[in-house]
Design a protein around this motif. Sequence first.
Motif, mmCIF file in Angstrom:
data_model
loop_
_atom_site.group_PDB
_atom_site.id
_atom_site.type_symbol
_atom_site.label_atom_id
_atom_site.label_comp_id
_atom_site.label_asym_id
_atom_site.label_seq_id
_atom_site.Cartn_x
_atom_site.Cartn_y
_atom_site.Cartn_z
ATOM 1 N N GLN A 293 0.808 -1.216 0.000
ATOM 2 C CA GLN A 293 0.000 0.000 0.000
ATOM 3 C C GLN A 293 0.845 1.272 0.000
ATOM 4 O O GLN A 293 0.352 2.336 -0.360
ATOM 5 C CB GLN A 293 -0.967 -0.008 1.180
ATOM 6 N N SER A 294 2.111 1.176 0.363
ATOM 7 C CA SER A 294 2.990 2.352 0.355
ATOM 8 C C SER A 294 3.631 2.588 -1.016
ATOM 9 O O SER A 294 4.345 3.573 -1.199
ATOM 10 C CB SER A 294 4.093 2.206 1.412
ATOM 11 N N GLN A 295 3.360 1.722 -1.965
ATOM 12 C CA GLN A 295 3.929 1.891 -3.302
ATOM 13 C C GLN A 295 3.397 3.174 -3.945
ATOM 14 O O GLN A 295 2.218 3.499 -3.817
ATOM 15 C CB GLN A 295 3.607 0.686 -4.180
ATOM 16 N N ASN A 296 4.267 3.866 -4.648
ATOM 17 C CA ASN A 296 3.863 5.132 -5.244
ATOM 18 C C ASN A 296 2.830 4.967 -6.366
ATOM 19 O O ASN A 296 2.199 5.938 -6.752
ATOM 20 C CB ASN A 296 5.081 5.921 -5.738
ATOM 21 N N ILE A 297 2.613 3.761 -6.856
ATOM 22 C CA ILE A 297 1.568 3.523 -7.865
ATOM 23 C C ILE A 297 0.471 2.604 -7.331
ATOM 24 O O ILE A 297 -0.247 1.972 -8.093
ATOM 25 C CB ILE A 297 2.161 2.973 -9.185
ATOM 26 N N TYR A 298 0.328 2.573 -6.014
ATOM 27 C CA TYR A 298 -0.664 1.672 -5.408
ATOM 28 C C TYR A 298 -2.085 1.937 -5.921
ATOM 29 O O TYR A 298 -2.886 1.004 -6.023
ATOM 30 C CB TYR A 298 -0.628 1.771 -3.880
ATOM 31 N N GLU A 299 -2.391 3.161 -6.276
ATOM 32 C CA GLU A 299 -3.746 3.472 -6.744
ATOM 33 C C GLU A 299 -4.082 2.711 -8.025
ATOM 34 O O GLU A 299 -5.247 2.634 -8.412
ATOM 35 C CB GLU A 299 -3.927 4.984 -6.946
ATOM 36 N N GLN A 300 -3.098 2.097 -8.672
ATOM 37 C CA GLN A 300 -3.316 1.313 -9.885
ATOM 38 C C GLN A 300 -3.377 -0.190 -9.592
ATOM 39 O O GLN A 300 -3.364 -1.001 -10.515
ATOM 40 C CB GLN A 300 -2.182 1.571 -10.880
ATOM 41 N N CYS A 301 -3.445 -0.542 -8.317
ATOM 42 C CA CYS A 301 -3.318 -1.946 -7.917
ATOM 43 C C CYS A 301 -4.569 -2.507 -7.239
ATOM 44 O O CYS A 301 -5.369 -1.765 -6.675
ATOM 45 C CB CYS A 301 -2.165 -2.101 -6.916
ATOM 46 N N GLU A 302 -4.659 -3.817 -7.303
ATOM 47 C CA GLU A 302 -5.584 -4.566 -6.473
ATOM 48 C C GLU A 302 -4.778 -5.664 -5.796
ATOM 49 O O GLU A 302 -3.792 -6.144 -6.342
ATOM 50 C CB GLU A 302 -6.727 -5.167 -7.292
ATOM 51 N N ILE A 303 -5.204 -6.042 -4.599
ATOM 52 C CA ILE A 303 -4.546 -7.132 -3.872
ATOM 53 C C ILE A 303 -5.529 -8.279 -3.775
ATOM 54 O O ILE A 303 -6.669 -8.103 -3.332
ATOM 55 C CB ILE A 303 -4.123 -6.688 -2.459
ATOM 56 N N ILE A 304 -5.069 -9.453 -4.215
ATOM 57 C CA ILE A 304 -5.884 -10.674 -4.153
ATOM 58 C C ILE A 304 -5.170 -11.643 -3.225
ATOM 59 O O ILE A 304 -4.027 -12.019 -3.470
ATOM 60 C CB ILE A 304 -6.054 -11.296 -5.554
ATOM 61 N N VAL A 305 -5.845 -12.026 -2.160
ATOM 62 C CA VAL A 305 -5.280 -12.969 -1.194
ATOM 63 C C VAL A 305 -6.058 -14.269 -1.261
ATOM 64 O O VAL A 305 -7.289 -14.265 -1.244
ATOM 65 C CB VAL A 305 -5.328 -12.395 0.242
ATOM 66 N N ILE A 306 -5.337 -15.378 -1.337
ATOM 67 C CA ILE A 306 -5.948 -16.700 -1.252
ATOM 68 C C ILE A 306 -5.501 -17.300 0.072
ATOM 69 O O ILE A 306 -4.315 -17.533 0.282
ATOM 70 C CB ILE A 306 -5.542 -17.623 -2.424
ATOM 71 N N ASP A 307 -6.447 -17.521 0.958
ATOM 72 C CA ASP A 307 -6.137 -18.045 2.284
ATOM 73 C C ASP A 307 -6.454 -19.535 2.349
ATOM 74 O O ASP A 307 -7.532 -19.963 1.952
ATOM 75 C CB ASP A 307 -6.941 -17.308 3.352
ATOM 76 N N SER A 308 -5.499 -20.292 2.872
ATOM 77 C CA SER A 308 -5.626 -21.752 2.943
ATOM 78 C C SER A 308 -6.024 -22.240 4.332
ATOM 79 O O SER A 308 -5.451 -23.188 4.846
ATOM 80 C CB SER A 308 -4.293 -22.408 2.555
ATOM 81 N N GLY A 309 -6.974 -21.562 4.946
ATOM 82 C CA GLY A 309 -7.477 -22.031 6.229
ATOM 83 C C GLY A 309 -6.769 -21.471 7.444
ATOM 84 O O GLY A 309 -6.597 -22.174 8.446
ATOM 85 N N SER A 310 -6.361 -20.222 7.394
ATOM 86 C CA SER A 310 -5.686 -19.609 8.541
ATOM 87 C C SER A 310 -6.561 -19.662 9.790
ATOM 88 O O SER A 310 -7.770 -19.458 9.725
ATOM 89 C CB SER A 310 -5.345 -18.147 8.243
ATOM 90 N N THR A 311 -5.906 -19.910 10.911
ATOM 91 C CA THR A 311 -6.607 -19.967 12.202
ATOM 92 C C THR A 311 -5.984 -19.023 13.223
ATOM 93 O O THR A 311 -6.328 -19.079 14.399
ATOM 94 C CB THR A 311 -6.568 -21.408 12.770
ATOM 95 N N ASP A 312 -5.079 -18.165 12.776
ATOM 96 C CA ASP A 312 -4.304 -17.326 13.692
ATOM 97 C C ASP A 312 -4.712 -15.857 13.713
ATOM 98 O O ASP A 312 -4.044 -15.036 14.318
ATOM 99 C CB ASP A 312 -2.818 -17.424 13.341
ATOM 100 N N GLY A 313 -5.786 -15.500 13.029
ATOM 101 C CA GLY A 313 -6.213 -14.100 12.970
ATOM 102 C C GLY A 313 -5.802 -13.389 11.692
ATOM 103 O O GLY A 313 -6.072 -12.200 11.531
#
Length: 111
Positions: free
Chosen positions: A28-48
């Motif tokens: 998010q601190s990248q100078n071109i972040y406004e051109q980005c999307e973040i896609i997260v694939i979570d494999s069953g996290s249980t830690d928060g």
Amino acid sequence: MMDNPKISIIIPVLNGIATIENCIKAIQSQNIYEQCEIIVIDSGSTDGSIEVLKLFGIEPISILKETFNHGATRNLGVTHAKGEFIVMTVQDAVAADNHWLENMLTILICQ
């Protein structure tokens, strides 16, 4: 999530509570972040991890831990990507500076 991002950043996550916040903040601190999307694939996290991601406005794609596969999981992220360019990273990676994405994109466009 951005409607027409130029860059889709895909991150597989499993119990990344110790590192995912720094990873997302660096993106998010990248100078071109406004051109980005973040896609997260979570494999069953249980830690928060999921709750931390939601604090950043990221709704992860959830898969079962036993279905995780390095290639297939990242390919799943690509199917959800809207960007012209795909960047893959991991939950414990932190960008070296605020120009990481711009520098990478410049090299790709100029080639």
